[in-house]
Design an enzyme around this catalytic site. Structure first.
Site, short mmCIF file in Angstrom:
data_model
loop_
_atom_site.label_atom_id
_atom_site.label_comp_id
_atom_site.label_asym_id
_atom_site.label_seq_id
_atom_site.Cartn_x
_atom_site.Cartn_y
_atom_site.Cartn_z
N GLU A 57 76.53 38.47 91.90
CA GLU A 57 77.44 37.35 91.62
C GLU A 57 78.02 36.86 92.94
OE1 GLU A 57 81.87 36.50 89.85
OE2 GLU A 57 80.69 38.08 88.89
N GLU A 121 70.99 46.69 102.66
CA GLU A 121 70.03 47.74 102.98
C GLU A 121 68.72 47.45 102.26
OE1 GLU A 121 69.56 52.63 102.77
OE2 GLU A 121 71.18 51.63 101.67
#
Length: 264
Positions: A57, A121
């Site tokens: 979001e 990551e």
């Protein structure tokens, strides 16, 4: 309590720049959007994401420049086993800034940053464990590992599904007991030196999908969770609690067959 991790919310300074970055580099698509008077919320995710996969979001508040703190660490996205270096090079070729390449991370993972400095990551997973670039976990930093693990295992009935302990820190992974392999986990990072963290406002919250907003909210309060924003104060559409370190956690009921992802 169902407890599926529904999404992670981040705040951005320039909505169009952020949307372009995620759509261009991670092939995310817009799942839904809500336009408020002075803010916009957009749900994003891979085109072929699993129904229990977590969305990203993105929230943009007009005129605000979010500040990245260190209490929130990163989101992690998935690439198939054996493709880490190729996928990282693909991002470099597409103009993404070189932040922490696979070689500097022992060939096990890598990191990039989005336009607002949110760390992302890149981890390798079995191809059956979620779509390319789907959210694998969200990492948050905690000041007491025992309290943090107790919060997630007792309040939300999560299981500890993995840990990695080093000389100066430890990582603990928690997720719902019945989570499918496509679902997102929470990574709790604990540094042994007793440091404190700044929350900042660029990272917003984790969101957990529940079956019964009122009933699950009452159950959380019975278990000692913080009464931060109850369902009534949120027009009975969602609610918020916080963990022991102040990370905000939203609760929401989600009708996956509804025309809109928003309960407004």
């Amino acid at each position: 309590m169902d407890g599926t991790l529904d999404h992670t919310m981040i705040r951005v300074a320039d909505l169009e720049d952020s949307l372009d970055w995620y759509e261009t580099h991670l092939a995310y698509e817009e799942k839904d959007r809500y336009e408020g008077d002075d803010f916009t919320i957009v749900y994003l995710g891979p085109e072929e994401m699993h129904e229990d996969g977590a969305m990203l979001e993105i929230t943009h508040n007009e005129g605000e420049e979010p500040e990245v703190g260190d209490a929130w660490g990163h989101i992690a996205v998935r690439v198939p086993e054996g493709e880490l270096e190729d996928r990282y090079q693909q991002l470099m070729d597409d103009g993404v800034e070189d932040y922490r390449d696979p070689e500097s991370c022992g060939g096990r993972y890598a990191f990039v940053k989005d336009p607002d400095g949110h760390e992302i990551e890149i981890v390798q997973r079995d191809p059956d464990e979620g779509a390319l670039w789907s959210l694998d976990h969200t990492m948050i930093r905690v000041e007491d590992a025992d309290e943090a693990l107790g919060f997630w295992t007792r309040k939300f009935e999560y299981d500890e599904v993995g840990r990695w302990e080093a000389d100066s820190f430890a990582n603990y992974f928690v997720e719902p007991r019945t989570a499918p392999p496509e679902a997102m986990s929470v990574e709790l990072t604990y540094n042994y030196d007793g440091r404190s963290y700044e929350m900042g406002d660029a990272w917003g919250h984790l969101c957990i999908r529940v079956d019964d907003l009122e009933g699950d909210w009452d159950r959380l309060l019975d278990r000692g969770a913080a009464d931060y924003r109850d369902p009534e104060s949120c027009d009975d559409m969602y609610a918020f609690t916080t963990d022991q370190d102040g990370h905000e956690i939203e609760l929401i009921e989600r009708d996956l067959e509804a025309d809109s992802l928003f309960p407004f």
